[in-house]
Design an enzyme around this catalytic site. Structure first.
Site, PDB file in Angstrom:
ATOM      1  N   GLU A  69       0.845  -1.322  -0.079  1.00  0.00           N
ATOM      2  CA  GLU A  69      -0.057  -0.141   0.004  1.00  0.00           C
ATOM      3  C   GLU A  69       0.870   1.240  -0.236  1.00  0.00           C
ATOM      4  O   GLU A  69       0.629   2.232  -0.852  1.00  0.00           O
ATOM      5  CB  GLU A  69      -0.775   0.050   1.108  1.00  0.00           C
ATOM      6  N   HIS A  95     -12.072  -5.649   7.443  1.00  0.00           N
ATOM      7  CA  HIS A  95     -13.105  -5.379   6.399  1.00  0.00           C
ATOM      8  C   HIS A  95     -14.272  -4.486   6.611  1.00  0.00           C
ATOM      9  O   HIS A  95     -15.268  -4.865   5.826  1.00  0.00           O
ATOM     10  CB  HIS A  95     -13.339  -6.474   5.550  1.00  0.00           C
TER      11      HIS A  95
END
Ligand SMILES: Cc1ncc(C[n+]2csc(CCOP(=O)(O)OP(=O)(O)O)c2C)c(N)n1
Ligand SMILES: [Mg+2]
Lengths: 352, 348
Positions: free
Chosen positions: A53, A121
């Protein structure tokens, strides 16, 4: 009607064809998957990045400086936390360079709860995102808004964080995207990759049109006189449903404002509505300590205290370290429809 | 090391005689300019004319030869530079004016790199592809990936991306991100990754930072060319940079170059910024040039004097220049400016 994932995909296609987007990338963003939520299927400029990321955000920033108008994806907002200092650089490079380095780039990332995603999530990042000054933050709740906001984000000369509410990505719209075929099945056949072998598949894009939702412009999803609900993302359609049900039941006439843009937020829309109703609740799923809605409440209190009939309220997520998988845990952690109903009932019942 | 790296065939066994004498003199001139500029900045910091000082005295022997070899310009056809705070030698060699660095030190409104906002030696020059230098260690290795991708996706260009930073900082993930992204078979990137190894991260010595024999050895894992050189020798540096750049421009693949240098005034003003007895690249350079009659004592003296005057004049001018007004904080938050509803009070 297109769902939000298809809408964003069409916007990205419009961007790579017409708006100078030269790179679309992230984890599993290229073929064969085209993104874990299928948002980048079939795009010419989409490719797979390493699982990194920090590299993704850093690369996007370098590409932005080079004028390549990148759209990069962080696979889930839950994994954006290790990029915060790079997001800060995205937000501050114009300012730090005394106005010299524009940063036209989009980071898109699925956000929020609603898919039984447990600890990693289900996160929201809205409030932290609003603290990265110099970066714009948008979060649509309908496919058409997603299309129009993505086109605006791509055209913008500032970094834009494009939050995609996970729970809404597969939800279908009620408005056609300009150029979208009216037949839903036809659209699916044209732009959804087939299950199984896709090596020879190519999308057939509809003739899409330019359409912008201006960044910084909220939407009045429902007009009403009795109280104002200010929300965005996953909770926007829930608030709208609740408002319609309240009206049908004769419990109150609620105005629903879908912010769509968190930064820079539409202060005029907020104040105009509150001036009319005198009652306001801010609803989002970020945890309550500390919450972007609190900032808005503080500003409302500062600037329009005497126009309020009752105290302003916040309905937010619980300040716990994560969101548990077992449904009761998730429902106890982030606002659900019943929580919205209860909060609005209380707001309407507050004696002026 | 990869077979595709071409070591230049020596015209002479003496590397000093393989470079044009005029080029050596130009390098010397800018090295001296860089040193005197840094010493002026230190003096300003100590005298309260500006605040924190950090810079590159001791790195001129590597940075100046680098700056001279940049393909300078704006846009993807030219080299991109992602630098850190010790890079004044690179900027000066590319043509930066000393006065602008002095402006940044004094935090004046005229500071062209940051409008009085950032620490000194934090360059940002769009016309020369010098990307904004950030005080965050190592993030430049992440942003370098981006311009590397832009160049890799631009057909027919020989431009490259240059990124530099210190030795201690290579422990950060950004350094490894850059190695990984630059070496993928799917899209190799034309990046010159430079590590300037001065043996310290602030006060922490190398032995408490790293276990690699050489930091450049990371290249071996990727079968990528890598080299460790004496960055205190401007001529060795010049040739090493030339070789690395020639390889990248042609092969469109990365190269890792580690330059060992001195850190002549310690880490920064926060560690006192006092002269430290380590080898001085300018002294070394002058001795080598004198020995070969490439320059004489009088010329050397003139170089020091003229640069001292240049910096004195610039300093005198900057003293007359205004500071930014407080209201300037709103400039550059967003590219299009701020509208009337943006909260500006800082609270209630
Ligand atoms: C991400 C980050 N962590 C810590 C610091 C504080 N800091 C500034 S310089 C420095 C040491 C850097 O050492 P090195 O990478 O060897 O570079 P040098 O200063 O020696 O050239 C540290 C820890 C910082 N600026 N950024
Ligand atoms: Mg060091």
């Amino acid at each position: 009607m297109a769902n939000m994932a298809q809408a964003i995909r069409m916007a990205l296609h419009y961007g790579e064809e017409n708006l100078g987007v030269k790179e679309i990338f992230g984890e599993d963003v290229g073929a064969p998957l085209g993104g874990v939520f299928t948002v980048s299927q079939g795009l010419k400029k989409a490719w797979n990045s390493p699982l990194d990321e920090r590299g993704i955000v850093g690369a996007a920033l370098g590409l932005a400086w080079a004028g390549f108008r990148p759209v990069a994806e962080v696979q889930f907002v839950d994994y954006i936390f290790n990029t915060i200092d790079l997001l800060k650089l995205c937000g501050n490079s114009l300012w730090a360079s005394g106005g010299k380095f524009k940063t036209p780039m989009v980071i898109m990332t699925p956000t929020g709860s609603g898919i039984h995603g447990s600890l990693y999530h289900s996160h929201s990042f809205d409030s932290i995102a609003t603290k990265i000054h110099g970066m714009k933050v948008v979060c649509p709740s309908t496919p058409l808004d997603a299309y129009g906001l993505m086109l605006s984000a791509i055209k913008d000369d500032n970094p834009v964080l494009f939050l995609k509410p996970k729970a809404l990505l597969r939800a279908k719209g009620v408005e056609l995207i300009p150029g979208e075929p009216a037949d839903e099945k036809a659209l699916k056949d044209m732009i959804d990759a087939p299950i199984g072998d896709r090596s020879n598949w190519k999308p057939k894009w509809p003739k899409l049109e330019d359409f912008s939702i201006p960044i910084g412009q909220a939407k009045i999803s429902r007009e009403g006189r009795d109280a104002t609900i200010i929300t965005h993302g996953r909770l926007a359609p829930i608030c709208l449903d609740v408002a319609n049900e309240f009206a049908e039941a004769g419990h109150g006439d609620l105005e629903v404002i879908d912010l769509r843009t968190l930064i820079p937020y539409d202060w005029n829309a907020i104040t105009t509505s509150i001036r009319k109703t005198g009652r306001v609740i801010f609803i989002n799923e970020e945890t309550e300590i500390t919450n972007f809605g609190e900032h808005l409440i503080r500003r409302v209190v500062d600037e329009m205290f005497y126009e309020l009939a009752v105290r302003p309220r916040l309905l937010a997520g619980k300040a716990v370290p994560g969101i548990g998988l077992s449904p009761n845990l998730e429902y106890a952690s982030v606002p659900q429809k019943v929580d919205v109903e209860n909060a609005i009932r209380e707001l309407l019942a507050d004696p002026a | 090391m990869s077979k595709k790296v071409h070591t230049l065939t020596p015209k002479s066994n003496d590397p000093y005689l393989r470079l044009d004498a005029q080029l050596l003199k130009r390098m010397h001139n800018i090295m001296v300019r860089g040193r005197l500029l840094e010493e002026r900045l230190i003096k300003m910091s100590k005298g309260g004319e500006g605040f924190f000082w950090i810079g590159g005295p001791g790195e001129e022997g590597f940075n100046v030869p680098l700056g001279f070899q940049v393909k300078k310009g704006e846009g993807v056809q030219f080299d991109y530079l992602h630098l850190h705070y010790r890079s004044s030698g690179i900027a000066l060699a590319m043509g930066a004016e000393v006065i602008d660095t002095i402006r940044q030190m004094r935090t004046t409104a005229t500071d062209p790199y940051s409008r009085g906002r950032n620490f000194v030696n934090h360059y940002a020059v769009p016309e020369w592809n010098i990307m904004p230098v950030s005080p965050t260690i190592e993030t430049q290795y992440s942003t370098a990936i981006g311009t590397g991708i832009a160049q890799a996706h631009t057909k027919g260009t020989d431009s490259l991306t240059i990124v530099n930073g210190g030795d201690a900082g290579t422990a950060e993930g950004d350094f490894h991100s850059c190695l990984v992204w630059a070496n993928r078979p799917a899209l190799p990137l034309p990046i010159l990754m430079i590590v300037v190894n001065n043996g310290f991260g602030i006060s922490t010595p190398a032995a408490e930072q790293h276990g690699e024999k050489n930091i450049a050895d990371w290249a071996k894992t990727f079968d990528m060319p890598g080299k460790t050189i004496n960055g205190n020798d401007p001529v060795e540096s010049y040739f090493a940079i030339q070789e690395a750049m020639a390889y990248i421009r042609k092969e469109r693949r990365p190269y890792l170059l580690e330059a060992k240098t001195s850190r002549l005034y310690g880490h920064s003003s926060s560690s006192g910024a006092n002269r430290i007895p380590e080898p001085d690249c300018i002294k070394i350079f002058e001795e080598q040039m004198l020995k070969r009659n490439l320059i004489d004592e009088k010329e050397i003296e003139e170089v020091w004097t003229s640069n001292r005057n240049l910096i004195d004049d610039a300093y005198q001018q900057v003293k007359q220049e205004p500071y930014p007004e407080g209201d300037d904080i709103w400039y550059g938050v967003f590219a299009e400016g701020l509208d009337d509803t943006y909260p500006k009070k800082g609270g209630s």
